[in-house]
Scaffold this motif. Sequence first.
Motif, PDB file in Angstrom:
ATOM      1  N   GLN A  75       0.891  -1.322   0.087  1.00  0.00           N
ATOM      2  CA  GLN A  75       0.147   0.212  -0.058  1.00  0.00           C
ATOM      3  C   GLN A  75       0.875   1.114   0.059  1.00  0.00           C
ATOM      4  OE1 GLN A  75      -3.495   0.130  -0.518  1.00  0.00           O
ATOM      5  NE2 GLN A  75      -3.001   2.409  -0.524  1.00  0.00           N
ATOM      6  N   ARG A  76       2.132   1.091   0.795  1.00  0.00           N
ATOM      7  CA  ARG A  76       2.842   2.490   0.657  1.00  0.00           C
ATOM      8  C   ARG A  76       3.432   2.552  -0.475  1.00  0.00           C
ATOM      9  NH1 ARG A  76       7.489   1.426   4.669  1.00  0.00           N
ATOM     10  NH2 ARG A  76       8.138   3.279   3.856  1.00  0.00           N
ATOM     11  N   ALA A  77       3.800   1.508  -1.527  1.00  0.00           N
ATOM     12  CA  ALA A  77       4.258   1.551  -2.837  1.00  0.00           C
ATOM     13  C   ALA A  77       3.275   2.234  -3.636  1.00  0.00           C
ATOM     14  CB  ALA A  77       4.974   0.007  -3.093  1.00  0.00           C
ATOM     15  N   THR A  78       2.004   1.868  -3.517  1.00  0.00           N
ATOM     16  CA  THR A  78       0.972   2.117  -4.399  1.00  0.00           C
ATOM     17  C   THR A  78       0.777   3.607  -4.213  1.00  0.00           C
ATOM     18  OG1 THR A  78       0.182  -0.198  -4.490  1.00  0.00           O
ATOM     19  CG2 THR A  78      -1.246   1.965  -5.026  1.00  0.00           C
ATOM     20  N   ASP A  79       0.659   4.066  -2.951  1.00  0.00           N
ATOM     21  CA  ASP A  79       0.622   5.507  -2.884  1.00  0.00           C
ATOM     22  C   ASP A  79       1.682   6.210  -3.251  1.00  0.00           C
ATOM     23  OD1 ASP A  79      -1.707   4.839  -1.285  1.00  0.00           O
ATOM     24  OD2 ASP A  79      -0.951   4.845   0.742  1.00  0.00           O
ATOM     25  N   LEU A  96       6.257  11.328 -23.043  1.00  0.00           N
ATOM     26  CA  LEU A  96       6.553   9.710 -22.637  1.00  0.00           C
ATOM     27  C   LEU A  96       5.455   8.956 -23.325  1.00  0.00           C
ATOM     28  CD1 LEU A  96       7.559  10.144 -18.899  1.00  0.00           C
ATOM     29  CD2 LEU A  96       9.212  10.175 -21.006  1.00  0.00           C
ATOM     30  N   CYS A  97       5.892   8.057 -24.117  1.00  0.00           N
ATOM     31  CA  CYS A  97       4.887   7.197 -24.888  1.00  0.00           C
ATOM     32  C   CYS A  97       4.031   6.319 -23.975  1.00  0.00           C
ATOM     33  CB  CYS A  97       5.176   6.593 -26.165  1.00  0.00           C
ATOM     34  SG  CYS A  97       5.600   7.802 -27.347  1.00  0.00           S
ATOM     35  N   ARG A  98       5.185   5.845 -22.911  1.00  0.00           N
ATOM     36  CA  ARG A  98       4.496   4.736 -21.924  1.00  0.00           C
ATOM     37  C   ARG A  98       5.283   4.840 -20.752  1.00  0.00           C
ATOM     38  NH1 ARG A  98       4.002  -2.034 -23.122  1.00  0.00           N
ATOM     39  NH2 ARG A  98       2.282  -1.997 -21.532  1.00  0.00           N
ATOM     40  N   PRO A  99       4.871   5.740 -19.850  1.00  0.00           N
ATOM     41  CA  PRO A  99       5.773   5.951 -18.752  1.00  0.00           C
ATOM     42  C   PRO A  99       5.901   4.610 -17.641  1.00  0.00           C
ATOM     43  CG  PRO A  99       3.490   6.875 -18.625  1.00  0.00           C
ATOM     44  CD  PRO A  99       3.682   6.611 -20.057  1.00  0.00           C
ATOM     45  N   ASP A 156      -1.043  -0.701 -14.427  1.00  0.00           N
ATOM     46  CA  ASP A 156       0.269  -0.106 -14.612  1.00  0.00           C
ATOM     47  C   ASP A 156       0.711   0.212 -12.969  1.00  0.00           C
ATOM     48  OD1 ASP A 156       0.255  -0.332 -17.220  1.00  0.00           O
ATOM     49  OD2 ASP A 156       0.392   1.781 -17.397  1.00  0.00           O
ATOM     50  N   THR A 157      -0.124   0.720 -12.215  1.00  0.00           N
ATOM     51  CA  THR A 157      -0.013   0.827 -10.797  1.00  0.00           C
ATOM     52  C   THR A 157       0.288  -0.443 -10.198  1.00  0.00           C
ATOM     53  OG1 THR A 157      -0.809   3.095 -10.670  1.00  0.00           O
ATOM     54  CG2 THR A 157      -0.243   2.012  -8.656  1.00  0.00           C
ATOM     55  N   ALA A 158      -0.540  -1.526 -10.439  1.00  0.00           N
ATOM     56  CA  ALA A 158      -0.344  -2.605  -9.593  1.00  0.00           C
ATOM     57  C   ALA A 158       0.762  -3.569 -10.169  1.00  0.00           C
ATOM     58  CB  ALA A 158      -1.852  -3.376 -10.047  1.00  0.00           C
ATOM     59  N   HIS A 159       1.243  -3.356 -11.443  1.00  0.00           N
ATOM     60  CA  HIS A 159       2.519  -4.055 -11.936  1.00  0.00           C
ATOM     61  C   HIS A 159       3.587  -3.564 -11.365  1.00  0.00           C
ATOM     62  CE1 HIS A 159       4.888  -5.928 -14.783  1.00  0.00           C
ATOM     63  NE2 HIS A 159       5.419  -4.689 -14.676  1.00  0.00           N
ATOM     64  N   LEU A 160       3.704  -1.945 -10.896  1.00  0.00           N
ATOM     65  CA  LEU A 160       4.828  -1.374 -10.554  1.00  0.00           C
ATOM     66  C   LEU A 160       5.083  -1.422  -8.827  1.00  0.00           C
ATOM     67  CD1 LEU A 160       4.939   1.808 -12.608  1.00  0.00           C
ATOM     68  CD2 LEU A 160       6.336  -0.252 -13.212  1.00  0.00           C
ATOM     69  N   ALA A 161       4.014  -1.633  -8.358  1.00  0.00           N
ATOM     70  CA  ALA A 161       3.733  -1.619  -6.836  1.00  0.00           C
ATOM     71  C   ALA A 161       4.938  -2.799  -6.312  1.00  0.00           C
ATOM     72  CB  ALA A 161       2.360  -1.724  -6.172  1.00  0.00           C
ATOM     73  N   PRO A 162       4.991  -3.946  -6.743  1.00  0.00           N
ATOM     74  CA  PRO A 162       5.872  -4.877  -6.112  1.00  0.00           C
ATOM     75  C   PRO A 162       7.296  -4.172  -6.356  1.00  0.00           C
ATOM     76  CG  PRO A 162       4.145  -6.014  -7.297  1.00  0.00           C
ATOM     77  CD  PRO A 162       3.972  -4.413  -7.599  1.00  0.00           C
ATOM     78  N   GLY A 163       7.854  -3.835  -7.571  1.00  0.00           N
ATOM     79  CA  GLY A 163       9.077  -3.147  -7.565  1.00  0.00           C
ATOM     80  C   GLY A 163       9.528  -1.870  -6.468  1.00  0.00           C
ATOM     81  N   ASP A 202       5.459  15.272 -11.874  1.00  0.00           N
ATOM     82  CA  ASP A 202       5.495  15.182 -13.313  1.00  0.00           C
ATOM     83  C   ASP A 202       4.361  14.734 -13.829  1.00  0.00           C
ATOM     84  OD1 ASP A 202       6.208  15.126 -16.195  1.00  0.00           O
ATOM     85  OD2 ASP A 202       8.295  14.713 -15.677  1.00  0.00           O
ATOM     86  N   PRO A 203       3.429  15.429 -14.477  1.00  0.00           N
ATOM     87  CA  PRO A 203       2.172  15.278 -15.263  1.00  0.00           C
ATOM     88  C   PRO A 203       2.329  13.934 -16.080  1.00  0.00           C
ATOM     89  CG  PRO A 203       2.336  17.600 -14.937  1.00  0.00           C
ATOM     90  CD  PRO A 203       3.713  16.922 -14.701  1.00  0.00           C
ATOM     91  N   ARG A 204       3.336  13.748 -16.760  1.00  0.00           N
ATOM     92  CA  ARG A 204       3.586  12.629 -17.597  1.00  0.00           C
ATOM     93  C   ARG A 204       3.518  11.454 -16.967  1.00  0.00           C
ATOM     94  NH1 ARG A 204       8.891  14.330 -20.602  1.00  0.00           N
ATOM     95  NH2 ARG A 204       9.272  14.572 -18.126  1.00  0.00           N
ATOM     96  N   LEU A 205       3.838  11.326 -15.464  1.00  0.00           N
ATOM     97  CA  LEU A 205       3.770  10.087 -14.878  1.00  0.00           C
ATOM     98  C   LEU A 205       2.315   9.674 -14.514  1.00  0.00           C
ATOM     99  CD1 LEU A 205       7.304  10.510 -13.071  1.00  0.00           C
ATOM    100  CD2 LEU A 205       6.784   9.348 -15.030  1.00  0.00           C
ATOM    101  N   LEU A 206       1.344  10.052 -15.145  1.00  0.00           N
ATOM    102  CA  LEU A 206      -0.069   9.716 -14.693  1.00  0.00           C
ATOM    103  C   LEU A 206      -0.262   8.071 -15.125  1.00  0.00           C
ATOM    104  CD1 LEU A 206      -2.602  10.299 -13.540  1.00  0.00           C
ATOM    105  CD2 LEU A 206      -3.371  11.053 -15.899  1.00  0.00           C
ATOM    106  N   LEU A 207      -0.239   7.289 -14.120  1.00  0.00           N
ATOM    107  CA  LEU A 207      -0.262   6.029 -14.441  1.00  0.00           C
ATOM    108  C   LEU A 207      -1.703   5.161 -14.104  1.00  0.00           C
ATOM    109  CD1 LEU A 207       2.932   4.971 -12.232  1.00  0.00           C
ATOM    110  CD2 LEU A 207       2.670   5.158 -14.728  1.00  0.00           C
ATOM    111  N   SER A 208      -2.023   4.392 -15.075  1.00  0.00           N
ATOM    112  CA  SER A 208      -3.259   3.609 -14.897  1.00  0.00           C
ATOM    113  C   SER A 208      -3.271   2.784 -13.558  1.00  0.00           C
ATOM    114  CB  SER A 208      -3.593   2.869 -16.123  1.00  0.00           C
ATOM    115  OG  SER A 208      -2.762   1.670 -16.314  1.00  0.00           O
ATOM    116  N   ALA A 209      -4.458   2.097 -13.359  1.00  0.00           N
ATOM    117  CA  ALA A 209      -4.709   1.156 -12.217  1.00  0.00           C
ATOM    118  C   ALA A 209      -3.777  -0.290 -12.526  1.00  0.00           C
ATOM    119  CB  ALA A 209      -6.197   0.931 -11.797  1.00  0.00           C
TER     120      ALA A 209
END
Length: 283
Positions: free
Chosen positions: A163-167, A219-222, A185-192, A176-183
């Motif tokens: 949850q801390r990683a997701t926040d 950024l085409c795919r942040p 993408d966020t679920a994929h990156l949270a473990p990292g 950076d407004p370009r780093l707007l992530l979808s749900a």
Amino acid sequence: MDIQNPSAPTRPQSRISGKNHPHRQAPSGGLIHDNARHTTRFTVIGNHLAQHPELSGLAIGLAVYIQSLPAGARVDIKTLAARFPEGTTRIAAALRELETHGYLRRERQRTPTGRIVTRTISCNQPGHSREAEHRPPLPRKRTPRKPLPAVPKPVYPAPALLQRATDLLADLRRHDPRLLLSASDTAHLAPGVAAWLERDIAPTAVRHALTTDLPPEPLCRPAALLSHRLTTQLPPPPPFRAPAPPPPVHHPFQTCEGCDRAFRAPLPGRCRDCRVPDPVPAT
């Protein structure tokens, strides 16, 4: 005395006489154009046809004649042979030349009465089709997006850590407004991100590593960029530290029940000297 070269190319003359230089002399040889601007009954012919290097003169003439005719005019071999003196054999050969180079197309079509007729289509620009202009564009195939690169995984994926990683990921768009992530993408990156936090990396340091030195272009795919940074810049685990020894236990003072001496013990009783058993008398 200079000798003139009759084979040298002449300078092109402007069609509008007013643009000609008043002191420029007329060429001594070669073609001279005496043109008048057409306002009615004219046909525009491209130089790619009029000066075609492979078509015969008869083929070029027939193409010019056919392009000047109105829609619906008959241009079969017999009709053209009745119009020109070359005969059916030479006219048929010239039409085949025009088909070969794309100036004519023959298509077989069925009329409303059921008859099969051959339609001759004249093309003033080979490779260009009127139907293609009015044909609706084909829908573009959407190629499936490549999966995101894998990210590190935490050893102990506790819900609070994820949850801390997701926040942290959801807050990147504030930096950076370009780093707007979808749900997803966020679920994929949270473990990292959780793997970084698990290695005693402060959230500010993780945020700095993900948002610093980004490329200036859009950024085409942040999420793919963040996945790469989480993997390639993952810091090593913290060094092993042996657990500190437990602090010494200080028991309260007790009064010995045998000699009234003070001693430390968790419970009241006798001191160490009084707990020593008396020697057994010899018999």
